[in-house]
Design a protein around this motif. Structure first.
Motif, short mmCIF file in Angstrom:
data_model
loop_
_atom_site.label_atom_id
_atom_site.label_comp_id
_atom_site.label_asym_id
_atom_site.label_seq_id
_atom_site.Cartn_x
_atom_site.Cartn_y
_atom_site.Cartn_z
N LEU A 1 50.61 51.64 7.08
CA LEU A 1 50.18 50.30 6.72
C LEU A 1 51.33 49.55 6.06
CD1 LEU A 1 48.57 50.23 3.34
CD2 LEU A 1 48.41 52.40 4.55
N ASN A 2 51.19 48.22 6.03
CA ASN A 2 52.27 47.37 5.54
C ASN A 2 51.72 46.10 4.93
OD1 ASN A 2 54.14 44.83 6.55
ND2 ASN A 2 55.32 46.48 5.65
N GLY A 3 52.44 45.58 3.94
CA GLY A 3 52.17 44.25 3.41
C GLY A 3 53.47 43.50 3.26
N ASN A 4 53.42 42.21 3.50
CA ASN A 4 54.63 41.39 3.49
C ASN A 4 54.31 40.03 2.91
OD1 ASN A 4 56.17 39.09 5.04
ND2 ASN A 4 57.54 40.85 5.10
N VAL A 5 55.18 39.53 2.03
CA VAL A 5 55.01 38.19 1.48
C VAL A 5 56.37 37.51 1.51
CG1 VAL A 5 55.29 39.07 -0.87
CG2 VAL A 5 54.27 36.82 -0.50
N ALA A 6 56.40 36.23 1.90
CA ALA A 6 57.65 35.47 1.98
C ALA A 6 57.44 34.09 1.37
CB ALA A 6 58.10 35.35 3.43
N TYR A 7 58.40 33.69 0.56
CA TYR A 7 58.35 32.38 -0.10
C TYR A 7 59.57 31.56 0.31
CZ TYR A 7 58.84 28.76 -3.67
OH TYR A 7 59.00 27.57 -4.31
N THR A 8 59.33 30.27 0.61
CA THR A 8 60.40 29.31 0.89
C THR A 8 60.14 28.06 0.07
OG1 THR A 8 60.63 30.12 3.15
CG2 THR A 8 61.60 27.97 2.66
N THR B 1 54.10 29.99 0.54
CA THR B 1 54.10 31.44 0.40
C THR B 1 53.17 31.98 1.48
OG1 THR B 1 54.42 31.26 -1.98
CG2 THR B 1 53.70 33.38 -1.12
N VAL B 2 53.68 32.87 2.30
CA VAL B 2 52.94 33.36 3.47
C VAL B 2 52.77 34.87 3.35
CG1 VAL B 2 52.89 33.50 5.98
CG2 VAL B 2 53.88 31.48 4.88
N PHE B 3 51.54 35.34 3.56
CA PHE B 3 51.21 36.75 3.47
C PHE B 3 50.88 37.29 4.86
CE2 PHE B 3 50.28 34.94 -0.62
CZ PHE B 3 50.68 35.90 -1.53
N ASN B 4 51.33 38.52 5.12
CA ASN B 4 51.04 39.20 6.37
C ASN B 4 50.72 40.65 6.10
OD1 ASN B 4 52.25 36.96 8.30
ND2 ASN B 4 53.79 37.33 6.73
#
Length: 820
Positions: free
Chosen positions: A732-739, A761-764
């Motif tokens: 399993l994986n979690g990812n968050v990215a902010y611009t 902020t985008v969560f995947n």
């Protein structure tokens, strides 16, 4: 070009265990065509990462260059839709699409490309197996066949293809294996009826001597936007059957993809000293246009608001109010865009003892037909059923690119080694754009040949260019720990441009009875057949560039370096020159306006430290940089008044000088067995030192921030694998990215009209199961889990309107794969 199941978003999900340890399959002296090593976790912790940023295989942690590497294991974890999704793993690097097109818009350290101009050279270059990809329309590559992607941050003025001021993205595809039959297949299905089929087959023809690898990918989706624009009551300047009408689109899904891409690779290794890889590339993209939304802010500063068709009428979910006219006439078939690519490439390595000779040769043909409703609106419908398109167009080009590069990488086995070579690229580009300007009929403008909505306005030009360079870079080891690298490059460029002012088919052909029905759009690019109003221009540029770097190993796990480098981006022409000028008149003024920009330059100062701790279970790299840009080529959409009416034209000027400073941090850690943590942080502070154009401006342009340069960007990713006996493992994986908030395009008239992309902020996330030895796997992928709405591009069209593209909403996909 979109090569994905679903349209582009900002975050990247990932789900997979930490990969296993691997090493490079060639000694360090072998040049860049070698398949790079994969990152992973071995008994000693994080595996070594092999990069080719110095044109030879080196350990990432002792390479005196700011480079980020994403290998095939991480690519498989991330489930990217194209290489743009991999930007999440690189600090201060962002990937978007050019407004209204499925084309790459990469940004790095304060410079970017936000336009589709066919002659404009992007400040961030893309190289595929050492072949320079000149067109942003096909730089969003499918990731299925990629062995490793490297992002070199900062000017590339010595070793890599054509010069760039921002950086370079180098992509290595997987090579055939000569000793085994094998293959892989992958199928994905998800939101918006999106599916993708991918496969690879490896066949040794002569064991250990000759092998073939076949790779194919097909992606199709319905699109995540709906044709739900609204307009009216329409205001016209004078009597018109469209006056007072209102309406909305039919709500159908639009913006779908339909793409096939493939590669055939033949690898020949008759001896251990000779390797030759022959490749054929094919792309057939029949996707719908990258549909936009009419996004004009309220107020009467824009003509579309005055006409009653501006964005103030549209409320609710922006994804439900995009628009397309579905026009099938006047050269513009908006229901289909088409991009075809055929390429042949040959990469040869010959080890001669003291070093390796490498030759890279290739030819690539790209044919683009890009119709669209650039207003982001569909048709205006009169009571009698007649439909009017406000501003439809079809940008078409044929691009032929030849490249030859010959280099030598020494392997003396002593304190000194070097890389030297020659580079040559030649390109022919033929371009035409047809525009149907229906809004002119609303403002009371006339043509000699009837309504504007029935007569395409055509602009054609072409360019012939060549770039030649010689380069050398040497490294001397003063001690086992202290090294000095010095390199230089000298580049000669020559460009020839021809074009005519925009006009109607009847004027171009000289026959008032001939219309768009009688001659194809690209036939109008035949300047020998239709010479009226054609002017020509040529220019030559020559620039020296260089790099000096000092590296020092403070301990077995700490390495530091400092670098000064200069890069340049060649001057160029504008494919929009001639818009809205009286046909055949003022040819001297037209020729003067067609002159190219001069090159822009970048001087970069950089210092970094690369470290590994805790028995290689923690890797931390930190870079600080300062870049000064001079003669920046700035795209300015300027208002233009003709006969009392306001239009727009895109102009380019060497208008600005700027400086950017910042930091970039990357960390990878394995705190416990099975858990891999990754994070990166980018900070940049940029400003214009000057911004002066020969056009009058409504405000001081230098007060605006730099395009596509958010102050803060960061991303974090966690991947965990748990074995389930002998059955396999769950991952399993979690990812968050902010611009952060950043400017996408600048108005010349008012800072209130500048187009900004808001912070997001985008969560995947994803979860899956795989069998023993990765023989098969299945996973569920979720993107944009909070269902955030945010723009990924926006363009101001003079005093007319503004249009935007939005990222996809929350979506899911299920993916299954097997290997043999």
């Amino acid at each position: 070009m979109a090569q994905s199941v679903e349209p582009e978003g900002a975050g990247v999900p990932a789900a997979a265990p930490a990969p296993t340890q691997a090493t490079a399959d060639a000694p360090p002296a072998v040049p860049a065509e070698t398949v790079p090593a994969e990152t992973g976790v071995g008994e000693a912790g994080l595996a070594e990462i092999i990069v080719t940023a110095t044109r030879r295989d080196t350990n990432l942690q002792t390479t005196p260059v700011a480079v980020s590497a994403v290998d095939s294991s991480l690519i498989n974890q991330a489930a990217p839709r194209d290489i743009g999704d991999l930007a999440t793993f690189v600090p201060n690097f962002s990937a978007a699409k050019i407004t209204g097109f499925n084309a790459a818009s990469f940004a790095l350290r304060g410079v970017s490309v936000n336009n589709i101009i066919v002659y404009y050279e992007a400040p961030v270059g893309v190289l595929l197996d050492d072949f320079v990809m000149p067109s942003v329309q096909t730089q969003l590559l499918d990731t299925f066949d990629i062995a490793q992607l490297e992002v070199l941050r900062g000017p590339q003025g010595t070793l890599f293809g054509k010069n760039t001021t921002g950086g370079a993205v180098t992509v290595r595809t997987k090579r055939p294996e000569l000793d085994r039959i094998g293959g892989e297949a992958r199928a994905t299905y998800g939101s918006f009826n999106a599916y993708q089929l991918q496969g690879a087959l490896n066949l040794p023809i002569i064991t250990d001597v000759l092998g073939l690898r076949l790779v194919g990918s097909y992606a199709k989706s319905d699109g995540y936007m709906r044709n739900g624009y609204c307009y009216g009551p329409v205001v016209t300047f004078g009597p018109s059957k469209y006056a007072g009408v209102s309406g909305c689109g039919d709500g159908r899904r639009i913006g779908g993809t339909d793409v096939f891409s493939g590669r055939a690779k033949l690898l020949w290794e008759p001896t251990s000293d000779i390797s030759a890889l022959l490749q054929y590339e094919i792309i057939r993209d029949n996707s719908e246009p990258a549909v936009a939304i009419e996004d004009t802010p309220p107020g009467n500063n824009f003509l579309f608001n005055v006409l009653g068709v501006g964005g103030a009428r549209n409320t609710g979910d922006p994804l439900d109010r995009h628009g397309l006219t579905f026009r099938e006439t006047e050269y513009i078939e908006t229901s289909k865009a088409r991009v075809d690519v055929d390429g042949v490439f040959l990469n040869v390595n010959v080890d001669i003892g003291p070093g390796t000779i490498t030759n890279v040769a290739g030819y690539r043909f790209q044919r683009s037909r890009l119709p669209n409703s650039t207003t982001g609106m569909g048709s205006i419908v009169a009571p009698d059923g007649d439909e009017l398109a406000l501003f439809d167009l079809n940008r078409s080009d044929n691009r032929k690119t030849w490249q030859e590069e010959l280099r030598f990488a020494s392997d003396f086995g002593g304190r000194f080694d070097f890389v030297s070579g020659v580079f040559y690229q030649r390109e022919h580009v033929d371009f035409c754009v047809a525009q149907v300007l229906g809004f002119q009929d609303l403002v009371g403008a006339t043509t000699p040949y009837g309504a504007w909505d029935d007569n395409p306005f055509v602009l054609c030009n072409d360019q012939r260019s060549r770039s030649t360079a010689v380069y050398a870079e040497g490294t001397y080891k003063f001690t086992d720990d202290l090294t000095l690298t010095v390199g230089g490059r000298y580049t000669w460029e020559k460009k020839k441009w021809r074009g005519r002012q925009q006009s109607f088919v009847q004027d171009i052909t000289g026959d008032p009875t001939m219309t768009w029905r009688d001659v194809s759009l690209m036939e109008l690019n035949d300047f020998g057949r239709f010479p009226t109003g054609v002017v020509s221009n040529s220019a030559s540029f020559k620039e020296p560039t260089w790099r000096v770097s000092l590296g020092y190993r403070f301990s077995p796990t700490i390495y530091g370096y400092a670098t000064y480098s200069r890069g340049f981006k060649g001057g160029g022409y504008n494919d929009q020159i001639g818009s809205f000028a009286p046909f055949g008149a003022n040819l001297d003024a037209f020729a003067a306006a067609a002159a190219p920009t001069d090159p822009e330059t970048a001087d970069s100062y950089e210092a970094g430290v690369k470290t590994e701790f805790l028995d290689r279970r923690l890797r931390f790299n930190l870079t600080g940089f300062y870049v000064k840009y001079k003669d920046l080529q700035k795209q300015i959409v300027t208002p233009l008044s003709v006969n009392g009416q306001t239009f727009q034209v895109t102009r380019f000027f060497n208008a600005a000088a700027a400086e950017v400073k910042g930091i970039e941090a990357e960390v990878t850690a394995i705190p416990i067995e099975g858990l891999t943590l990754r994070a990166n942080l980018g900070y940049q502070d940029g400003k214009y030192n000057e911004y002066v154009t020969p056009l009058p401006a409504g405000y001081d342009l230098a007060t605006a921030p730099l395009d596509r340069a958010p102050k803060w960007q960061w991303a974090a990713d966690a991947a965990y694998e748990h074995p389930i006996g002998d059955m396999g493992s769950v991952f399993l994986n979690g990812n968050v990215a902010y611009t952060g908030r950043n400017l996408f395009s600048q108005s010349i008239t008012s800072p209130d009209e500048n187009a900004y992309l808001q912070a997001r902020t985008v969560f995947n996330g994803s979860i899956g199961f795989k069998g023993p030895d990765d023989a098969y796997s299945i996973r569920l992928i979720g993107r944009n889990l909070t269902d955030k709405r945010y723009r990924v591009s926006q363009l101001i069209v003079g005093g007319l309107w503004t249009f935007s593209n939005y990222a996809p909403p929350r979506s899911w996909a299920i993916e299954g794969s097997f290997k043999f």
